[in-house]
Design a protein around this motif. Sequence first.
Motif, PDB file in Angstrom:
ATOM      1  N   PRO A  47     -15.322   8.089   2.791  1.00 46.76           N
ATOM      2  CA  PRO A  47     -14.791   7.066   1.889  1.00 46.76           C
ATOM      3  C   PRO A  47     -13.398   7.423   1.367  1.00 46.76           C
ATOM      4  CG  PRO A  47     -16.569   8.286   0.827  1.00 46.76           C
ATOM      5  CD  PRO A  47     -16.470   8.790   2.231  1.00 46.76           C
ATOM      6  N   SER A  48     -12.551   6.418   1.275  1.00 46.96           N
ATOM      7  CA  SER A  48     -11.219   6.600   0.691  1.00 46.96           C
ATOM      8  C   SER A  48     -10.850   5.321  -0.041  1.00 46.96           C
ATOM      9  CB  SER A  48     -10.184   6.913   1.775  1.00 46.96           C
ATOM     10  OG  SER A  48     -10.031   5.806   2.628  1.00 46.96           O
ATOM     11  N   ARG A  49      -9.895   5.449  -0.940  1.00 44.99           N
ATOM     12  CA  ARG A  49      -9.398   4.265  -1.630  1.00 44.99           C
ATOM     13  C   ARG A  49      -7.891   4.218  -1.474  1.00 44.99           C
ATOM     14  NH1 ARG A  49      -9.731   5.490  -8.122  1.00 44.99           N
ATOM     15  NH2 ARG A  49      -8.310   7.241  -8.101  1.00 44.99           N
ATOM     16  N   SER A  50      -7.346   3.019  -1.588  1.00 43.21           N
ATOM     17  CA  SER A  50      -5.909   2.831  -1.420  1.00 43.21           C
ATOM     18  C   SER A  50      -5.236   2.710  -2.772  1.00 43.21           C
ATOM     19  CB  SER A  50      -5.626   1.557  -0.616  1.00 43.21           C
ATOM     20  OG  SER A  50      -6.183   1.664   0.668  1.00 43.21           O
ATOM     21  N   LYS A  80       0.852  -1.193   0.000  1.00 41.73           N
ATOM     22  CA  LYS A  80       0.000   0.000   0.000  1.00 41.73           C
ATOM     23  C   LYS A  80       0.884   1.239   0.000  1.00 41.73           C
ATOM     24  CE  LYS A  80      -2.849   1.555   3.428  1.00 41.73           C
ATOM     25  NZ  LYS A  80      -4.029   1.535   4.281  1.00 41.73           N
ATOM     26  N   GLY A 118     -14.164  -0.089  -9.440  1.00 44.55           N
ATOM     27  CA  GLY A 118     -13.744  -0.203  -8.052  1.00 44.55           C
ATOM     28  C   GLY A 118     -14.247   0.921  -7.168  1.00 44.55           C
ATOM     29  N   LEU A 119     -14.233   2.149  -7.682  1.00 45.37           N
ATOM     30  CA  LEU A 119     -14.694   3.287  -6.897  1.00 45.37           C
ATOM     31  C   LEU A 119     -16.177   3.148  -6.577  1.00 45.37           C
ATOM     32  CD1 LEU A 119     -13.645   6.918  -7.215  1.00 45.37           C
ATOM     33  CD2 LEU A 119     -16.070   6.421  -7.264  1.00 45.37           C
ATOM     34  N   HIS A 147     -20.179   1.094   1.218  1.00 46.93           N
ATOM     35  CA  HIS A 147     -20.440   2.041   2.309  1.00 46.93           C
ATOM     36  C   HIS A 147     -21.947   2.266   2.479  1.00 46.93           C
ATOM     37  CE1 HIS A 147     -16.503   3.213   3.657  1.00 46.93           C
ATOM     38  NE2 HIS A 147     -16.110   3.577   2.452  1.00 46.93           N
ATOM     39  N   ASP A 163      -3.451   6.137   1.131  1.00 44.95           N
ATOM     40  CA  ASP A 163      -4.905   6.217   1.023  1.00 44.95           C
ATOM     41  C   ASP A 163      -5.270   7.580   0.460  1.00 44.95           C
ATOM     42  OD1 ASP A 163      -5.549   3.691   2.083  1.00 44.95           O
ATOM     43  OD2 ASP A 163      -5.305   4.447   4.118  1.00 44.95           O
ATOM     44  N   LEU A 187     -16.797   0.448  -3.938  1.00 42.02           N
ATOM     45  CA  LEU A 187     -16.468   0.969  -2.610  1.00 42.02           C
ATOM     46  C   LEU A 187     -17.618   1.815  -2.060  1.00 42.02           C
ATOM     47  CD1 LEU A 187     -14.174   1.628  -0.447  1.00 42.02           C
ATOM     48  CD2 LEU A 187     -13.773   3.655  -1.828  1.00 42.02           C
ATOM     49  N   LEU A 212     -11.953  10.409  -0.814  1.00 41.84           N
ATOM     50  CA  LEU A 212     -12.883  10.768  -1.880  1.00 41.84           C
ATOM     51  C   LEU A 212     -13.745  11.942  -1.423  1.00 41.84           C
ATOM     52  CD1 LEU A 212     -13.955   7.147  -2.835  1.00 41.84           C
ATOM     53  CD2 LEU A 212     -12.241   8.567  -3.965  1.00 41.84           C
TER      54      LEU A 212
END
Length: 157
Positions: A117-120, A12, A52-53, A60, A15, A56, A18
Amino acid sequence: SSQTEENLIVEKLFDEELHLVFKPGFLPDRPGSIAFEEVCKLPLVLPGRRHGLRALLDAHATAAGLSLNVQLETDSFRILTNLARRGSYATILPARSIQTEINAGAVEICRIENPSPSRSLCLALPADRPITTAVRLFADELEGAVSGLAADRKSVV
């Protein structure tokens, strides 16, 4: 921190939070942040369900017993941003992907809370094959570039 997943070494890098993205004036009183529950009530344009977004964001919403009010779907960040600029819809994107539009005042962003919300962003390399010198050099360059982006992250918002 690295972990191995199905023949991949996944590291990773950082992060990325969003944000709600919208045309100035779309929200009556420009809030500093907005609850995820309120975001779900807005007319949204988002990527399709296989993206993917979107997966996610759907996760949530499902976890909170909510559903997103998706009016249109497109996987292009450029089209998502252009539709949000027109004012009928909002979208949800990482701020860095639309920094030019933010700087130009074409769109505004708002932090989403409860949840945020966040993505890695991850680097994945094969675990079952030797990593060539070229791949290792590229990975090191990528990690260096991303470190610089991660350090600049706070200036984005």
